[in-house]
Structures are given as C-alpha cells and as structure tokens.
Design a protein around this motif. Structure first.
Motif, PDB file in Angstrom:
ATOM      1  N   LEU A 732       0.806  -1.228   0.143  1.00 19.71           N
ATOM      2  CA  LEU A 732      -0.015   0.094  -0.071  1.00 19.71           C
ATOM      3  C   LEU A 732       0.853   1.329   0.014  1.00 19.71           C
ATOM      4  CD1 LEU A 732      -2.737  -1.075   2.229  1.00 19.71           C
ATOM      5  CD2 LEU A 732      -3.002  -0.468  -0.015  1.00 19.71           C
ATOM      6  N   SER A 733       1.995   1.215   0.819  1.00 22.94           N
ATOM      7  CA  SER A 733       2.678   2.473   0.601  1.00 22.94           C
ATOM      8  C   SER A 733       3.286   2.401  -0.775  1.00 22.94           C
ATOM      9  CB  SER A 733       4.205   2.131   1.594  1.00 22.94           C
ATOM     10  OG  SER A 733       3.682   2.061   2.826  1.00 22.94           O
ATOM     11  N   ALA A 734       3.638   1.699  -1.471  1.00 28.12           N
ATOM     12  CA  ALA A 734       4.093   1.941  -3.025  1.00 28.12           C
ATOM     13  C   ALA A 734       3.196   2.173  -3.858  1.00 28.12           C
ATOM     14  CB  ALA A 734       4.681   0.293  -3.538  1.00 28.12           C
ATOM     15  N   TRP A 735       1.840   1.635  -3.475  1.00 31.82           N
ATOM     16  CA  TRP A 735       0.862   2.106  -4.266  1.00 31.82           C
ATOM     17  C   TRP A 735       0.274   3.776  -4.032  1.00 31.82           C
ATOM     18  CZ3 TRP A 735      -1.834   0.594  -8.340  1.00 31.82           C
ATOM     19  CH2 TRP A 735      -2.855   1.008  -8.703  1.00 31.82           C
ATOM     20  N   LEU A 736       0.396   4.292  -2.981  1.00 33.08           N
ATOM     21  CA  LEU A 736       0.138   5.541  -2.690  1.00 33.08           C
ATOM     22  C   LEU A 736       1.210   6.487  -2.901  1.00 33.08           C
ATOM     23  CD1 LEU A 736      -1.414   5.625   0.967  1.00 33.08           C
ATOM     24  CD2 LEU A 736      -2.718   5.433  -1.235  1.00 33.08           C
ATOM     25  N   ASN A 737       2.591   5.760  -3.305  1.00 31.81           N
ATOM     26  CA  ASN A 737       3.709   6.725  -3.740  1.00 31.81           C
ATOM     27  C   ASN A 737       3.826   6.760  -5.286  1.00 31.81           C
ATOM     28  OD1 ASN A 737       4.799   7.752  -1.285  1.00 31.81           O
ATOM     29  ND2 ASN A 737       5.820   5.567  -0.837  1.00 31.81           N
ATOM     30  N   CYS A 738       2.979   6.093  -5.799  1.00 26.32           N
ATOM     31  CA  CYS A 738       3.241   6.071  -7.388  1.00 26.32           C
ATOM     32  C   CYS A 738       2.542   7.483  -8.004  1.00 26.32           C
ATOM     33  CB  CYS A 738       2.601   4.982  -7.996  1.00 26.32           C
ATOM     34  SG  CYS A 738       0.603   5.093  -8.370  1.00 26.32           S
ATOM     35  N   TRP A 740       0.296   8.371 -10.454  1.00 28.76           N
ATOM     36  CA  TRP A 740      -0.887   8.214 -10.801  1.00 28.76           C
ATOM     37  C   TRP A 740      -1.796   8.470  -9.742  1.00 28.76           C
ATOM     38  CZ3 TRP A 740       1.516   8.779 -14.869  1.00 28.76           C
ATOM     39  CH2 TRP A 740       2.488   7.963 -15.357  1.00 28.76           C
ATOM     40  N   VAL A 741      -1.540   7.593  -8.616  1.00 28.24           N
ATOM     41  CA  VAL A 741      -2.451   7.495  -7.377  1.00 28.24           C
ATOM     42  C   VAL A 741      -2.171   9.002  -6.809  1.00 28.24           C
ATOM     43  CG1 VAL A 741      -2.962   6.691  -5.179  1.00 28.24           C
ATOM     44  CG2 VAL A 741      -2.303   5.048  -6.959  1.00 28.24           C
ATOM     45  N   GLY A 742      -1.017   9.553  -6.777  1.00 21.07           N
ATOM     46  CA  GLY A 742      -0.746  10.655  -6.068  1.00 21.07           C
ATOM     47  C   GLY A 742      -1.425  12.092  -6.845  1.00 21.07           C
ATOM     48  N   ALA A 743      -1.400  11.797  -8.300  1.00 21.63           N
ATOM     49  CA  ALA A 743      -2.309  12.823  -8.814  1.00 21.63           C
ATOM     50  C   ALA A 743      -3.599  12.921  -8.509  1.00 21.63           C
ATOM     51  CB  ALA A 743      -1.963  12.643 -10.447  1.00 21.63           C
ATOM     52  N   ALA A 744      -4.345  11.697  -8.458  1.00 26.49           N
ATOM     53  CA  ALA A 744      -5.667  11.533  -8.070  1.00 26.49           C
ATOM     54  C   ALA A 744      -5.916  11.931  -6.856  1.00 26.49           C
ATOM     55  CB  ALA A 744      -5.926  10.017  -8.287  1.00 26.49           C
ATOM     56  N   ALA A 745      -4.931  11.718  -5.901  1.00 31.20           N
ATOM     57  CA  ALA A 745      -5.241  12.370  -4.472  1.00 31.20           C
ATOM     58  C   ALA A 745      -5.135  13.778  -4.645  1.00 31.20           C
ATOM     59  CB  ALA A 745      -4.174  11.782  -3.816  1.00 31.20           C
ATOM     60  N   ALA A 746      -4.183  14.174  -5.365  1.00 36.77           N
ATOM     61  CA  ALA A 746      -4.018  16.025  -5.481  1.00 36.77           C
ATOM     62  C   ALA A 746      -5.381  16.479  -5.945  1.00 36.77           C
ATOM     63  CB  ALA A 746      -2.696  16.306  -6.086  1.00 36.77           C
ATOM     64  N   ALA A 747      -5.958  15.945  -6.931  1.00 38.00           N
ATOM     65  CA  ALA A 747      -6.860  16.464  -7.728  1.00 38.00           C
ATOM     66  C   ALA A 747      -8.253  16.665  -6.903  1.00 38.00           C
ATOM     67  CB  ALA A 747      -7.465  15.467  -9.087  1.00 38.00           C
ATOM     68  N   VAL A 748      -8.341  16.076  -5.869  1.00 40.30           N
ATOM     69  CA  VAL A 748      -9.655  16.213  -4.717  1.00 40.30           C
ATOM     70  C   VAL A 748      -9.162  16.588  -3.679  1.00 40.30           C
ATOM     71  CG1 VAL A 748     -10.671  14.346  -6.313  1.00 40.30           C
ATOM     72  CG2 VAL A 748      -9.458  13.682  -4.379  1.00 40.30           C
ATOM     73  N   ASP A 797       5.980   3.381 -11.517  1.00 39.82           N
ATOM     74  CA  ASP A 797       4.753   4.014 -12.301  1.00 39.82           C
ATOM     75  C   ASP A 797       4.483   3.130 -13.473  1.00 39.82           C
ATOM     76  OD1 ASP A 797       4.725   6.104 -10.573  1.00 39.82           O
ATOM     77  OD2 ASP A 797       5.927   7.448 -11.977  1.00 39.82           O
ATOM     78  N   ASP A 798       5.505   2.632 -14.115  1.00 40.11           N
ATOM     79  CA  ASP A 798       5.099   1.654 -15.076  1.00 40.11           C
ATOM     80  C   ASP A 798       4.048   0.499 -14.842  1.00 40.11           C
ATOM     81  OD1 ASP A 798       6.107   3.345 -16.910  1.00 40.11           O
ATOM     82  OD2 ASP A 798       8.152   2.067 -17.258  1.00 40.11           O
ATOM     83  N   HIS A 799       4.412  -0.034 -13.659  1.00 42.23           N
ATOM     84  CA  HIS A 799       4.015  -1.447 -13.125  1.00 42.23           C
ATOM     85  C   HIS A 799       2.497  -0.911 -12.640  1.00 42.23           C
ATOM     86  CE1 HIS A 799       3.336  -5.334 -11.692  1.00 42.23           C
ATOM     87  NE2 HIS A 799       2.880  -4.930 -10.481  1.00 42.23           N
ATOM     88  N   CYS A 800       2.254   0.287 -11.867  1.00 40.53           N
ATOM     89  CA  CYS A 800       1.102   0.865 -11.360  1.00 40.53           C
ATOM     90  C   CYS A 800       0.071   1.199 -12.562  1.00 40.53           C
ATOM     91  CB  CYS A 800       1.314   1.916 -10.451  1.00 40.53           C
ATOM     92  SG  CYS A 800       2.079   1.385  -8.862  1.00 40.53           S
TER      93      CYS A 800
END
Length: 825
Positions: A732-738, A740-748, A797-800
């Motif tokens: 989950l740490s890796a997932w939140l640090n990618c 794409w997920v970081g951009a989705a979080a910043a957008a909202v 990022d490529d894998h996520c």
C-alpha cells in the motif's frame, strides 16, 4: 460607532476638499480647525456640528448666520450629514484632544485624491483597508471580514454581468462582453433596469464595481449616470452598521469623483442611500410556509415611488418620506404574516376535520401520533406568527431583515437579477452554538449530509450565504460569489455541489489560488463561482477561468456532488475512469487521524527527565518521506501496546505530569480516566500501519511495520491506515507513492498554503485500489527495494499503470497534472 460616524464625515470632507469645493480653499479644514482652537471653543460644538448639520446638510438659502461664515460650501445632502439616531439618543461630546489627535495624527498626515491609488495619495479604494484595520484581528477573523482587492472585484462583477447579458440576450459570452463595453439599445435597456444585490456588503467594493460598469453603459454624463444607477440598480445589506456607513461613503465618493463642477454652489446634492444600503442580517430570516407570498403590485409600486423620491430629497421632506417608506414596509410584512397565519390555520383546520371524520364503527377517527405532533407544531407556529404581528404593530419592524418587505418592489419582479459579493468565510467553530443551530435548521446546504464528525467536516458560513443568494435571486438571475476553494472538494460541500450542478447553469468555476489579483491580507484560497438560477442544457460546458472570453473546458454533466475536478475535461475523464473501473481504498481499509495529545508542550520532548521506556518517536507530518519516516522528537507515551492508558506511571513520569495536572484535565477532549490519557490511540498503535502527512506538497506514504515499529507513534498531523500484515503495509505504501495515485489524490484534496494540499481521510479513502494490488509480487519487491534505499519511480509508475489499465494518453494527463502541482509549489 458614534465616534466612527463623526470621523467618517471628516474623512469624506478631506476627499471633497481635494475637489476644491470647500469655499475654493485647499486647506479649508485646517484653517477652520485653527480658528476654532484660537477661540478656545469646542471643535465639535463650534466647528463640526455647524459645518455638518447647518451647512453641508442645508441648501444655501436656508443656512443661518453661523453656517454662512464658512463661505461657499456646497449643499451635499446624501444622508451623511444628517443627525444620526445614535447621536440624537446619546448626544456625544468628543473632546478637543481627541479631535486634535485625529486631525494632526491622521487626516493632516496624508494627501487625499479621488483618482486611482498612485502610492503618494490616499484614494477611495483605501477605505476598504481602513474598514478592515478598524477591527480587532479576532473580530475580523470571527466575522470573516477581509478587504477584497479591487482588481478581483472588477473581474468578478464584469464576468457576472456578462453571464447575465449572455443569457438574457441569447448571446455567447464573448459577444455579451463586447455589448457590455459598447451597448446597443437592447443591452442598455436591460442594464437600465437590472437589480444587483450584495447581501454582505462589507466596505461596498462590489457595489462600487457594479456602479462603474453600469454607469459607463448609460448615455447620461458620468455624474448623472452614477446617480441614476444608485437610484435604481444597486442594493446592499450588512450586519455591521459601520460597514453600511462606509459603503455609503465609497459610493458617494464615486459620484463626486466624476463631477467636474468648479463652482461649489452648483454642485448637485448627493443621493440618499439609506433606503438601498441597509443594516441587517441576511441569514437570520426563518422559513415559514405561506410567509413569502406574492407582493401586492400596488404596494410594490408605492414603495418604489417612495424610494425614488427619498433618494433625491432632503430636510423635513426626507424625514416624512422615510417614515412613509417604513410604514409601507411594515404594511407589506403584516400582510405576509397574515397570509402565513391563514395557511397555518387552514392546515390546522384540515387536521381537526380529519380527526372528526367517522370510522366504520361510527366513532371519531382521531389523530395518529405523527399527526398530533404536526398539529402541535402548527399551533406553535400560529402563536409565533401572532407574536411577530404584535411586535410589528408595536415596533414597526421585524426582528430580522425581511427582504420581501424591505425590497418589496424588487421581489414583485421575482427577485434580484444579480447577487454578487465575497460573503464572510467563517469556520463553524468560530460561530456561537445558537448560530450554528439556526443555520443547521434553516439552510439545507449547511445542514445536509456530511461525511465525518467534528468541526473539520462542518461548512463554512459562505455555504449559507450561497444558498441564501439562490433564494434572493430571480429565476434566471445570476450569482457571482467568491467562496473558499475547499467548497469544490470538501465533504461539507457535497449537498451544495450537487444542487448547483443539477439545478443551475454554471458559467465559471475559477480556482484563484495563483491569481495575482487575489492577493488578500489573510491566507485565503478563493474560488470564483458564477452560476445562473436555471437548469443547464445537457451539453453545457463550464470554463475554469474567470474571464468570459476563456474557452469552456469541462462539461457540467461531470460536476456532481462528488469533488469538482477543476483541471479540465481530460483530467476529469482520466480520474472518472479510475473511479469507475476499480474499487476504492475505503471499501477495504479505514483511515484515521494520528494521536492527539491535547497538550503537545507537555508530551512532546518532555522538559524534565522521565523513564526511557516511556519515550517513543513522535511521527509528525513533516517527518514522512516516501517509504520511510525521519522523526526528530520524542513522545512521552503513557499508554500500553494496546493503546489503553497505563493505570499507573513510574515515579519520574508521574512527578513530571503531576505538575501539569490542571492543564491535562482542562483539555477539550478529556472526560475521565487518568489525566495522562491521550486520544485516538488504538489505531495509531496497530501492529502494521501505513502513514502519510495530512498537509504536504504531494502524497507520500511510509510503512510502519516490523521490528521496533511500535516505537513510532504518529501524531495528528498524520493520517494512518491499519492493515493486516507487513507485506500489505509495503504494497500500500508503494501504491500511494506512485505518480498516478498521487495525482488522483491531489486533484480532490483541499488546498492549503504555498502549493500544499490536505490529504485527509476522505481523499485517501476515495483512491482507486484494484484487488490485485494486495497480492502483487512486483509491487512488494519495489517497496522493499525503495525502503532499502534503491527506489525506482519510473519502474513503479509503469507497473502501477498496468495495474490501473491506464493507456498512454491518461498517463500523460496525470503526469502533467502532477508536474504542474510541483511547479506551483
């Protein structure tokens, strides 16, 4: 307040003196002050009162001997130089020392001009800052009173007027803006009769901006045009009487700025504004069925005629017209109260008739429990309405500002065409409990369903003002407001966003955080919202900039009650795809705030020695990096591994905390148990956790798992998520640090200072989480490598992207958004 009224008059005269109207003398006030002081008289009694009430408020032919000694001073009228009711009641006598200090320490230190602020003179635009400066910082914060920069005011009023013209003239906004600058007959006819309200008028900045635009569109010379606009187009209300007075002052100055009359005796009197700029609370009026009935046409016409005469009259005639206007307002209110009573009585009669209807067995039906409750409520409402009618008969007014009677002529036409302004931004915790209770009952958008508990999930006062604006605007009217930017994303704005997107036509939603025009004296994150009170066509698109000529970027159909994604349609589509195609984090895990000590100065880095076994590392938001934490301070940890408080403490810690017993027991969250109890401790000591900062430039997460992880305790500047095992924490740490997920979080995420965002529980719980993430071997390996000091962001990022099924175009959109956020910081 009485002193402020007198000082305001003198301030106004210094601007008038810059016109050369005070007997042609540029130093008129200084000379008259020196004359009064040489005579050992009272400045107020011998200079100011004759000048205010006997000279400036009297036509030349009606002035007495004392007034004539001032020379050719113009008759200004305007209400500013009438005796205020407070002055009649208190008859204040301000001493010479106070007035001498005011003249020598304030007025005579500056040069005044009616033109633009050039850095060397005091211009009328400075009065908004004067109003703000007169308030104590705590009062200013509690009332949400902050000066709105003039450039931003002009831009918002212009954009709102353009949207109104575009709708009513059936033009696109580019053509409507051109018509605003170069009006034809149809445009001029529409603008001549437009009604504009600021329901929290402050220092009058928005009415002044509207005055300039509307006057420029008229055919009359500028001074006459401005008088005409003040007489028929502009309305303002404010709770603060000083704000009302300052608004009048700024509008009068705008009139004399354009008046180039050189002979004082030829200056036209200023308009009276006390019938259009009113003191009152725009939010206080309750909702009562039958209360807002139609305004009788004859009464509306009478009120309009009285106001029209009142604006241009003076002296005894003005006093008589003002009394007649107040009687008309009271009569309209009384008629509405009777209408509400009739509706209430009719409903009571219907219920009683139902109760008397026969049953199959010949008895009376009676009332069910819910019906009896309704009947009791209706009888209570009837008593309330009767008490209001009695008060109205006694006092001539209601205990709140009643728009439908006090501006009845406007509501006979359906309401205001434009409602504009920058309503107070006041957090819920700053409001008294009775006010919060009233707002929760009165305003659906304030009291609507909200996620979470506590003040952080309660609305800003601007939400209630926005809902009130929709009530006061006519059908098809346009609202232009500055509101907190977090209204676009915060949980408390869900109802507001849903109603506005579903029932209104949104012309613009502009995030002004980086706009140089939005340079407030306080740390603010403004959002400009312009919307018309009519449903949008299905294909309608919203622009994300304030300027009417900007291209619309976002279909309104994408704006629902969820967070508004204000970075264009491509980003909205990419994020919508993520939400639609994957479950979100909150379905599997729960997010929590970290530990709250309630007294950091005692628990964090204790100032006296305590037992080493009670010291752990305090993890703050600033200590979190991707995949690791770097704590710098120790926490006196008075709880067991389970999170429950220790029943007793070893001697050093006990002695240290005993010195702070009173402060510990006075903490807001403390209720019972040992005084060293901390709060929200159980999730924070879970064996396996993922932590991230509440406030950060971008989302960065770290696992707290494995040996010695229990020696790290996240504080409430962090959020955390308990998980099942160490591998899950790493994945989950890796997932939140990618990226794409970081951009989705910043957008909202809600905005914060210096380009930072608030990554709260709502934000992270709503992020996509494919089922494969929690079992993915590659993700686990990437996290282990990063924790070991060998991060590979590109490979992660490529894998996520593959786990999210993102194509190249969506990856570019998300990457561009993430990069833009870094640049803004």
């Amino acid at each position: 307040l009485v002193a402020l009224i007198a000082l305001t008059r003198v301030l106004f005269l210094y601007f008038v003196q810059a016109k050369g109207w005070l007997d042609g003398r540029g130093a008129f006030l200084r000379e008259e002050l020196d004359r009064a002081l040489r005579g050992n008289g009272s400045i107020q009694r011998d200079l100011l009162q004759p000048l205010f009430f006997g000279t400036l408020n009297q036509p030349l032919e009606h002035r007495g001997r004392t007034a004539r000694r001032f020379g050719r001073v113009p008759f200004l009228n305007g209400g500013l130089f009438d005796v205020d009711p407070l002055e009649r009641r208190w008859r204040p006598e301000l001493g010479n020392d106070l007035w001498r200090d005011a003249f020598d320490g304030l007025f005579e230190r500056f040069a005044f001009t009616l033109g633009e602020d050039d850095g060397r003179h005091i211009a009328p635009d400075m009065l908004g800052r004067v109003f703000e400066g007169l308030m104590a910082p705590a009062q200013r914060s509690a009332s949400g009173t902050f000066y709105t920069p003039a450039r931003l005011v002009r831009a918002l009023v212009r954009a709102t007027l353009t949207a109104y013209l575009a709708r009513h003239l059936r033009l696109d906004e580019t053509e409507a803006e051109a018509r605003l600058d170069h009006p034809d007959q149809s445009t001029r006819s529409l603008l001549d009769h437009v009604t504009i309200l600021d329901p929290a008028v402050g220092s009058g900045a928005f009415l002044l901006g509207a005055l300039e635009l509307l006057a420029a569109a008229r055919l009359e010379p500028p001074p006459s045009a401005r008088r005409q606009v003040l007489a028929r187009n502009l309305f303002g209300v404010d709770l603060n009487p000083a704000a009302v007075r300052l608004t009048e002052l700024r509008l009068w100055l705008a009139v004399i700025e354009q008046d180039h009359t050189s002979e004082p005796g030829m200056v036209a009197p200023l308009p009276n504004l006390d019938s259009v700029v009113r003191q009152g609370d725009s939010l206080l009026e309750p909702v009562i069925p039958g209360w807002q009935g139609g305004v009788p046409a004859a009464a509306a016409r009478e009120q309009a005629a009285l106001r029209s005469r009142l604006i241009v009259t003076s002296g005894r005639e003005k006093a008589g017209l003002l009394r007649a206007l107040r009687r008309t307002e009271a009569a309209i209110a009384e008629g509405m109260l009777r209408g509400a009573e009739d509706v209430t009585q009719s409903r009571i009669g219907d219920l009683l008739e139902q109760s008397r209807s026969p049953t199959l067995f010949g008895g009376r039906r009676g009332l069910e429990r819910a019906e009896r409750k309704t009947l009791d409520a209706l009888r209570g409402r009837r008593r309330f309405l009767l008490s209001l009618r009695r008060r109205l008969a006694r006092d001539g007014s209601l205990p709140w500002f009643h728009y439908h009677s006090q501006f009845a002529d406007v509501f006979a036409r359906g309401g205001f065409d434009l409602v504009v302004g920058n309503p107070p931004w006041v957090r819920a915790e700053e409001l008294p409990a009775p006010v919060r209770h009233h707002l929760r009952i009165r305003y659906r958008w304030w009291g609507g369903k909200r996620a979470g508990r506590g003040y952080g999930h309660q609305p800003d006062l601007a939400v209630a003002f926005l809902e009130r604006a929709t009530e006061l605007a006519a059908l098809g009217g346009t609202i232009g407001f500055l509101v907190p930017a977090k209204l676009a994303t915060a949980s408390y704005g869900r109802v507001t966003r849903g109603v506005v997107a579903e029932r209104m036509t949104i012309h613009a939603i502009a995030d002004l955080a980086d706009d140089p025009r939005a340079s407030f004296a306080a740390t603010t994150y403004p959002l400009a919202l312009i919307a018309s009170k009519t449903a949008a066509p299905g294909e309608h698109r919203v622009r994300l900039r304030l300027e009417p000529g900007a291209a619309p970027e976002l279909p309104q159909s994408r704006l629902k009650d969820g967070p508004w994604l204000l970075a264009g349609d491509r980003l909205a589509r990419a994020l919508e795809q993520l939400r639609a195609n994957h479950p979100h984090v909150g379905l599997r895990f729960q997010c929590h705030l970290g530990v709250k000590t309630g007294l950091n100065r005692v628990f964090v880095d204790p100032s006296e020695p305590v037992e080493p076994e009670l010291l752990v590392w305090a993890v703050r938001g600033r200590d979190i990096r991707p995949f690791t934490v770097c704590p710098e301070v120790r926490l006196l940890w008075t709880h067991a591994a389970s999170g429950r408080p220790l029943t007793s403490l070893p001697p050093l810690a006990a002695a240290y905390l005993a010195k702070h017993r009173t402060a510990l027991r006075s903490r807001r969250d403390y209720e019972s148990g040992p005084e060293w109890t901390m709060f929200r401790t159980t999730p924070a000591v879970s064996r396996h956790r993922v932590v991230w900062a509440d406030l950060a430039a971008r989302l960065e997460a770290a696992p707290l798992s494995g040996p010695q992880a229990d020696r790290f305790v996240p504080l409430n500047s962090c959020y955390l998520m308990p998980v099942d095992d160490g591998a899950s924490a790493l994945r989950l740490s890796a997932w939140l640090n990618c990226t794409w997920v970081g951009a989705a979080a910043a957008a909202v995420a809600d905005p914060a200072a210096n380009g930072f965002k608030r990554f709260n529980a709502r934000v992270v719980a709503g992020l996509p989480l494919p089922e494969r993430v929690l079992k993915d071997v590659t993700l686990l390996a990437a996290a282990e490598a990063a924790r070991g000091g060998r991060p590979d962001q590109a490979a992660l990022d490529d894998h996520c992207a593959r786990l999210l099924a993102l194509d190249g175009d969506n990856c570019r959109v998300l990457a561009d958004f993430a990069q833009a956020g870094r640049h803004r910081r």
